[in-house]
Design a protein around this motif. Structure first.
Motif, PDB file in Angstrom:
ATOM      1  N   ALA A  50       0.883  -1.304  -0.072  1.00  0.00           N
ATOM      2  CA  ALA A  50       0.096   0.091  -0.026  1.00  0.00           C
ATOM      3  C   ALA A  50       0.794   1.261  -0.117  1.00  0.00           C
ATOM      4  O   ALA A  50       2.144   1.226   0.555  1.00  0.00           O
ATOM      5  N   ILE A  51       0.297   2.465  -0.386  1.00  0.00           N
ATOM      6  CA  ILE A  51       1.082   3.580  -0.449  1.00  0.00           C
ATOM      7  C   ILE A  51       0.145   4.708  -0.156  1.00  0.00           C
ATOM      8  O   ILE A  51      -0.810   4.689  -0.889  1.00  0.00           O
ATOM      9  N   SER A  52       0.453   5.818   0.646  1.00  0.00           N
ATOM     10  CA  SER A  52      -0.197   6.961   0.747  1.00  0.00           C
ATOM     11  C   SER A  52       1.119   7.981   1.184  1.00  0.00           C
ATOM     12  O   SER A  52       1.985   8.160   0.526  1.00  0.00           O
ATOM     13  N   TRP A  53       1.086   7.991   2.663  1.00  0.00           N
ATOM     14  CA  TRP A  53       2.069   8.961   3.377  1.00  0.00           C
ATOM     15  C   TRP A  53       3.322   8.229   3.391  1.00  0.00           C
ATOM     16  O   TRP A  53       4.322   8.681   3.726  1.00  0.00           O
ATOM     17  N   SER A  54       3.255   6.895   3.295  1.00  0.00           N
ATOM     18  CA  SER A  54       4.258   5.895   3.579  1.00  0.00           C
ATOM     19  C   SER A  54       4.041   4.764   2.689  1.00  0.00           C
ATOM     20  O   SER A  54       3.274   4.888   1.814  1.00  0.00           O
ATOM     21  N   VAL A  55       4.817   3.861   2.465  1.00  0.00           N
ATOM     22  CA  VAL A  55       4.817   2.615   1.847  1.00  0.00           C
ATOM     23  C   VAL A  55       4.875   1.539   2.788  1.00  0.00           C
ATOM     24  O   VAL A  55       5.703   1.305   3.610  1.00  0.00           O
TER      25      VAL A  55
END
Length: 123
Positions: A50-55
Motif C-alpha cells: 500500500a502507498i499513501s504518506w508511507s509505503v
C-alpha cells in the motif's frame, strides 16, 4: 466514486519481472490511499502493498516488489521482480479515502476495487 482499471498482467518465468499498472478516475487521486492485493485459487485475498504518506509491503514480497504512484497520471504501479511460482494470483488494485489511517493490510478497509489482472509465474 472511484474507478480502477488494472493492466500489465501475464505469464512470466520464475525469476522474471512484470509491472502492473492501475489507472484511476473519478476522484482526486493524490488524496487516495492505494493498495495492491492478490488472490490465488482457493485462497483468501491477501495484502501485497500500500502507498499513501508511507509505503507498506507484505513480508512475502518485501525486497522483490516495489509499489509507486504517479499522481500527475492518476496511476498506481507495482513493479514485481524475482517472481516466484507462489506469486501466481489475480492482482487487484484498490483504494480508499483514509490517507492517514493506520489500517493498511485489511481488505475490508478499502472501498474501491478494480477487476483484477492475472499474473502467472511458471517454474
Amino acid at each position: 466514486q472511484v474507478q480502477l482499471v488494472e493492466s500489465g498482467g501475464g505469464l512470466v518465468q520464475a525469476g522474471g519481472s512484470l509491472r502492473l499498472s492501475c489507472a484511476a478516475s473519478g476522484s482526486t487521486f493524490s488524496s487516495l490511499r492505494m493498495a495492491w492485493f492478490r488472490q490465488a485459487p482457493g485462497k483468501e485475498r491477501e495484502f501485497v502493498g500500500a502507498i499513501s504518506w508511507s509505503v507498506w509491503y507484505a513480508e512475502s514480497v518485501k525486497g522483490r516488489f516495489t509499489i509507486s504512484r504517479d499522481d500527475a497520471k492518476n496511476t498506481l504501479y507495482l513493479q514485481m521482480d524475482s517472481l516466484k511460482p507462489e506469486d501466481t494470483a489475480v492482482y487487484f488494485c484498490t483504494a480508499n479515502n483514509n490517507y492517514y489511517s493506520s489500517y493498511v493490510r485489511r481488505a475490508d478497509e478499502y472501498d474501491y476495487w478494480g477487476q483484477g489482472t492475472q499474473v502467472t509465474v511458471s517454474s
